[in-house]
Scaffold this active site. Structure first.
Site, short mmCIF file in Angstrom:
data_model
loop_
_atom_site.label_atom_id
_atom_site.label_comp_id
_atom_site.label_asym_id
_atom_site.label_seq_id
_atom_site.Cartn_x
_atom_site.Cartn_y
_atom_site.Cartn_z
N ASN A 79 23.08 24.66 35.18
CA ASN A 79 22.40 23.36 35.21
C ASN A 79 22.27 22.66 33.86
O ASN A 79 21.34 21.90 33.64
CB ASN A 79 20.99 23.51 35.82
CG ASN A 79 21.05 24.06 37.21
OD1 ASN A 79 21.84 23.60 38.02
ND2 ASN A 79 20.27 25.08 37.49
N TYR B 145 22.27 23.66 43.64
CA TYR B 145 23.42 23.40 42.78
C TYR B 145 24.48 24.45 43.04
O TYR B 145 24.20 25.51 43.60
CB TYR B 145 23.02 23.41 41.29
CG TYR B 145 22.60 24.77 40.78
CD1 TYR B 145 21.27 25.19 40.88
CD2 TYR B 145 23.51 25.66 40.22
CE1 TYR B 145 20.88 26.45 40.44
CE2 TYR B 145 23.13 26.92 39.77
CZ TYR B 145 21.81 27.30 39.88
OH TYR B 145 21.42 28.55 39.45
N ARG C 274 13.11 21.41 41.17
CA ARG C 274 14.51 20.94 41.29
C ARG C 274 15.43 22.09 41.73
O ARG C 274 16.59 21.90 42.05
CB ARG C 274 15.02 20.35 39.99
CG ARG C 274 15.06 21.34 38.85
CD ARG C 274 15.60 20.74 37.56
NE ARG C 274 15.22 21.54 36.42
CZ ARG C 274 15.88 22.62 36.02
NH1 ARG C 274 16.95 23.03 36.67
NH2 ARG C 274 15.45 23.32 34.99
N ARG D 49 11.71 37.85 41.55
CA ARG D 49 11.55 36.57 40.86
C ARG D 49 10.97 35.54 41.81
O ARG D 49 11.47 35.39 42.93
CB ARG D 49 12.87 36.09 40.30
CG ARG D 49 12.76 34.92 39.33
CD ARG D 49 14.09 34.59 38.77
NE ARG D 49 14.08 33.70 37.61
CZ ARG D 49 14.93 32.70 37.45
NH1 ARG D 49 15.83 32.46 38.39
NH2 ARG D 49 14.89 31.95 36.38
N HIS E 297 22.62 36.09 34.09
CA HIS E 297 22.96 36.01 35.52
C HIS E 297 24.43 36.38 35.73
O HIS E 297 25.23 36.34 34.78
CB HIS E 297 22.81 34.56 36.03
CG HIS E 297 21.50 33.92 35.72
ND1 HIS E 297 20.32 34.23 36.36
CD2 HIS E 297 21.19 32.95 34.83
CE1 HIS E 297 19.34 33.47 35.87
NE2 HIS E 297 19.83 32.69 34.94
N ASP F 224 20.37 33.86 28.76
CA ASP F 224 20.44 32.98 29.93
C ASP F 224 21.89 32.63 30.29
O ASP F 224 22.16 31.72 31.06
CB ASP F 224 19.62 31.70 29.77
CG ASP F 224 19.49 30.97 31.10
OD1 ASP F 224 19.50 29.72 31.09
OD2 ASP F 224 19.46 31.64 32.15
O1 LIG Z 1 18.88 30.16 34.50
C1 LIG Z 1 17.70 29.88 34.24
O2 LIG Z 1 16.85 30.73 33.90
C2 LIG Z 1 17.28 28.49 34.35
C3 LIG Z 1 17.66 27.66 35.39
C4 LIG Z 1 18.15 28.09 36.67
C5 LIG Z 1 17.62 29.13 37.37
O3 LIG Z 1 16.71 29.90 36.88
C6 LIG Z 1 18.08 29.45 38.75
O4 LIG Z 1 18.90 28.72 39.32
O5 LIG Z 1 17.58 30.45 39.26
C7 LIG Z 1 17.41 26.23 35.25
O6 LIG Z 1 16.49 25.84 34.47
O7 LIG Z 1 18.12 25.43 35.90
#
Ligand SMILES: O=C(O)/C=C(\C=C(/O)C(=O)O)C(=O)O
Length: 304
Positions: free
Chosen positions: A262, A49, A130, A124, A33, A257
């Protein structure tokens, strides 16, 4: 605008080790990301978050340090359906990054085409409670039907316990479907127990469904510490990931990742995550498929 990171959330690992495992030429980090910077790319008001900023420059510096050649940048929920930070990173990458975005049903055909030209190749759908509020399945299916003609695929993120309820929707999607992080299995349960067997059944019965075998740090209970000299960090996740790699070698992907949103108790050293790979893909052939052949087929088919 100033954004305060969610209290207790850890920043990404400041100085990751160089992996001992040498990635194959052309390796792709297929799940990562970019976050903000918030001053330039504000976080979504509906987010659950607030992350620390994590820029394209920092992502690409990590790519080079770990030995990857390309990235697939996935939209995270903290940016909602504003994909501008992701698109900015794609344009900066000189074709070495592709994207997976979040869109709403209001997205125009023109906007979809612009995203495609920037290097986007998927959308996605996030079902992790959460992270997101509920979106009606018909809205998601409408989006899937609109992006299918572009040759895009659908990335899905869900908790293993929710698979039975989501099964029909997932198996009706009209595109290739890529599951994030193995569908988040409970690794304290048997790898041949009913919960993971259901996920195996999903992939066995639907050859359009792929899985990322990533995020041991999110799933592991044993944690990063190697035991008795064993180099096997996150050893409780290995059987799950290895089973998928060996059963479906042409339909698995891997990603860091980064920057690992989180996480509260433990932030992985990204170099250690790369060293996890040979434990789940033990042969050169499996590593080549996982890290090069499969992601290239999905994201850069014109170069295969
Ligand atoms: O980054 C990841 O793939 C996992 C998380 C977060 C997200 O996918 C997101 O905020 O889109 C997570 O498990 O908190």
């Amino acid at each position: 605008m100033e954004f305060q990171k969610t209290p207790g959330w850890l920043d990404w690992y400041a100085n990751p080790s160089r992996p001992q495992f040498k990635l194959p030429l052309g390796a792709v980090d297929a799940h990562c990301h970019v976050f903000g910077p918030g001053a330039q790319f504000p976080y979504a008001p509906e987010r659950k978050y607030t992350p620390c900023d994590a820029s394209k420059e920092q992502l690409f510096a990590l790519r080079d340090k770990l030995g990857f050649e390309r990235n697939v940048i996935v939209q995270a929920t903290c940016h909602g359906a504003d994909n501008s930070a992701l698109v900015d990173a794609l344009k900066y990458s000189n074709g070495k990054a592709r994207g997976v975005v979040t869109v709403r049903r209001s997205v125009s055909d023109k906007e979809l085409l612009e995203l495609h030209e920037a290097g986007v190749r998927g959308v996605r759908f996030n079902f992790v409670k959460r992270l997101v509020d509920f979106t009606p399945k018909e809205e998601l299916m409408e989006i899937a039907n609109r992006i299918a003609p572009l040759g895009w695929h659908v990335v899905i993120y869900f908790e293993a316990v929710d698979l039975p309820e989501l099964w029909d929707f997932f198996t009706e999607l009209p595109t290739t479907v890529v599951v994030d992080h193995m569908g988040r299995p409970d690794v304290t349960k048997p790898v041949d127990g009913p919960e993971f067997e259901l996920f195996i059944k999903l992939m066995r019965e639907h050859s359009n469904i792929w899985s990322k075998v990533s995020c041991p740090e999110r799933l592991s209970v044993s944690g990063p510490t190697a035991l008795n000299g064993e180099q096997n960090a996150y050893r409780d996740v290995v059987p799950f990931a290895r089973r998928l790699v060996e059963l479906f070698p042409d339909r698995v992907l891997w990603g860091t990742d980064w920057p690992h949103p989180n996480l509260k108790n433990h932030m992985p050293d990204d170099g250690l995550l790369v060293d996890f790979i040979p434990h789940i893909a033990p042969t050169v052939e499996l590593q080549e498929k996982l890290l090069v052949g499969n992601p290239m087929q999905l994201y850069w088919p014109e170069e295969v």
